[in-house]
Design an enzyme around this catalytic site. Structure first.
Site, short mmCIF file in Angstrom:
data_model
loop_
_atom_site.label_atom_id
_atom_site.label_comp_id
_atom_site.label_asym_id
_atom_site.label_seq_id
_atom_site.Cartn_x
_atom_site.Cartn_y
_atom_site.Cartn_z
N ASP A 108 0.81 -1.20 0.00
CA ASP A 108 0.00 0.00 0.00
C ASP A 108 0.86 1.26 0.00
OD1 ASP A 108 -2.85 0.91 0.25
OD2 ASP A 108 -2.02 1.93 2.00
N ARG A 138 7.12 -10.21 -3.43
CA ARG A 138 6.80 -11.62 -3.61
C ARG A 138 5.63 -11.83 -4.56
NH1 ARG A 138 7.03 -12.70 2.82
NH2 ARG A 138 5.54 -11.00 2.65
N HIS A 325 5.61 9.59 14.39
CA HIS A 325 5.24 10.83 13.72
C HIS A 325 4.76 11.90 14.69
CE1 HIS A 325 5.84 8.74 10.08
NE2 HIS A 325 4.70 8.10 10.04
N ARG A 431 -3.51 21.79 15.88
CA ARG A 431 -4.44 22.84 16.29
C ARG A 431 -3.99 23.39 17.64
NH1 ARG A 431 -8.97 22.33 12.91
NH2 ARG A 431 -10.01 24.00 14.06
N TYR A 468 -3.62 28.89 9.20
CA TYR A 468 -4.60 29.95 9.39
C TYR A 468 -4.86 30.18 10.87
CZ TYR A 468 -8.05 26.10 9.73
OH TYR A 468 -8.74 24.97 10.08
#
Length: 479
Positions: A108, A138, A325, A431, A468
């Site tokens: 993926d 594979r 992360h 945020r 923003y």
């Protein structure tokens, strides 16, 4: 879908803050640095960057030359001006070629991120004149089937130039495939023969991108080193996170010398955040417990495992997203001003933040797993409905945690970390919610819900990059 306890939890984005988006590659030794295959670091001016890195790790390839490993979670330190600079050939020289092998090409990550990123580099003329891309996994597949698979994910996301389709066709002609086992030296020897055929006798540089689970890193690096390394140029390896499943397995990988010591990583999001904070007087004084009520680090996807359950079930959302992360972003957000932008100085400040963090308590954590449902006449399978996931799995696909930093700047401010799959929207953002105005004269206008009057600074990575600031203002008119 999993029900989320706050509106922000239900928002999302599929990003490898690996988007991870301008990731840098950290090499050991003095190297020609390639732009990240995930993002768009420019080669300016059409010459490979001259960067000197600390030497941590080296593997020997079959020709006795070093086979250097690279982690996408790394960033090298700044150049040493006193170090001897090697010669960096200009792009487009016809006597050398770059061979990029994506190991785990049918996965993926490769389909959705790596191949599109490689095409983006090619589209902007940031790849050498002579290059080929090989997929290795594979899965039984031929060259044409690989091209059909990846063509569905290629986009001209930089601009809408008229030659986009032509560029796609040219890129796909350079893509090839070889099927093999990850621990088979024989199959890597076959790959080596195909690479040599495409390289046409030129000086060859080879890059292996390991888009595979960490438990097979060592086998692949061993096979690539002994059977598929370049005999005339350099051979390097990029490894993807997660780096092991826990401390023990991570240390084992380090002892096996499959990957190097890993330094700080500063993706484009963090560079944007650093510039915003440290170069604008209006924000730096606000960056503390005195003005900030909470900080939310949000990562969510609007799709489930979709056949990747075999990999995901071994790690879960906490190991896959939160502990690398989001924790990386938290440390960079909360750190004090570093002495310089040198990687070591940034790392030192991040470590101070992590050492100041209060141990996470179970009462401050929520975990969940998405369930099947129907909407608009369409059925959406639950996590355990995925045939690659064990029916009795309790691996979390959603997690939210409140983290606290016990230092003078952040004492009492919750850092709300939220990550999940199969949520309502796709989003990745930070945020920053500021405190309410004491004795707000307009409290009656907002009723009892003061959150409607909360000032917010939002750094959105996906789906549309933006920074923003939400403020309260009067709508023009008599009201």
């Amino acid at each position: 879908m999993a029900k989320v306890l706050s509106n922000s939890c239900s928002h999302s984005a599929s990003v490898t803050f690996s988007s991870l988006h301008n990731q840098r590659l950290c090499y050991s030794g003095t190297l020609n640095v390639l732009p990240s295959v995930c993002h768009f670091s420019k080669w300016a001016p059409k010459i490979l960057a001259r960067i000197q890195f600390r030497s941590h790790f080296e593997l020997k390839s079959s020709n006795g030359c070093p086979l250097n490993a690279v982690s996408l979670q790394d960033e090298g330190s700044d150049a040493n001006p006193q170090a001897e600079e090697p010669h960096f050939p200009e792009l487009g020289e016809g006597d050398s070629t770059l061979s990029i092998t994506v190991v785990g090409a049918s996965g993926d990550l490769a389909k959705k991120k790596i191949f599109p990123a490689l095409f983006a580099l090619y589209y902007e003329d940031w790849l050498p004149e002579n290059f080929v891309v090989f997929g290795y996994s594979r899965t039984k597949m031929n060259d044409e089937e690989l091209r059909n698979m990846i063509s569905r994910t290629l986009t001209c996301r930089i601009d809408k130039s008229e030659n986009c389709e032509d560029k796609m066709a040219q890129f796909l002609k350079r893509c090839f495939y070889h099927s093999g086992q990850y621990n088979s030296e024989e199959h890597f020897l076959e790959l080596d023969s195909k690479l040599k055929e495409k390289e046409g006798g030129r000086l060859s540089n080879r890059l292996f991108y390991l888009s595979i689970p960490p438990n097979i890193f060592v086998d692949v690096v061993r096979c690539a080193s002994t059977k598929a390394s370049s005999t005339s140029g350099w051979t390097r390896v990029i490894v993807e996170k997660p780096f092991g499943r826990d401390s023990e397995s991570s240390n084992e990988l380090t002892r096996s010398q499959a990957v190097p010591d890993r330094g700080p990583n500063i993706p484009e999001l963090v560079e944007n955040l650093s510039v915003l904070r440290f170069s604008n007087l209006v924000f730096e004084p606000l960056w503390s417990r005195n003005y900030i009520r909470n900080v939310q680090l949000i990562f969510s996807e609007d799709f489930g495992t979709e056949g990747r359950g075999g990999y995901f079930d071994n790690y879960g959302i906490i190991r896959d997203i939160m502990q690398n992360h989001l924790l990386q972003i938290l440390a960079l957000f909360a750190m004090e001003t570093p002495v310089s932008l040198d990687a070591e100085d940034i790392r030192n400040e991040k470590v101070k933040v992590l050492r100041s963090m209060r141990p996470l308590q179970l009462k401050d954590v929520i975990v969940g797993q998405y369930k099947g449902h129907s909407k608009g006449g369409k059925s959406y399978p639950g996590y355990t409905d995925d045939p690659t996931v064990p029916k009795n799995s309790i691996t979390p696909t959603f997690a939210a945690a409140a983290l606290f930093i016990n230092n003078a700047r952040w004492d009492g401010v919750p850092f709300l970390m939220k990550a999940g799959k199969a949520l309502h929207t796709r989003r990745a953002e930070i945020r920053v919610q500021f405190r309410h105005v004491p004795g707000n004269l307009y409290k009656r206008n907002f009723g009892t819900d003061l959150d409607k009057a909360t000032n917010e600074l939002v750094l959105r990575v996906q789906p549309d990059e933006a920074i923003y600031l939400k403020i309260n203002n009067k709508v023009p008119g008599l009201g």
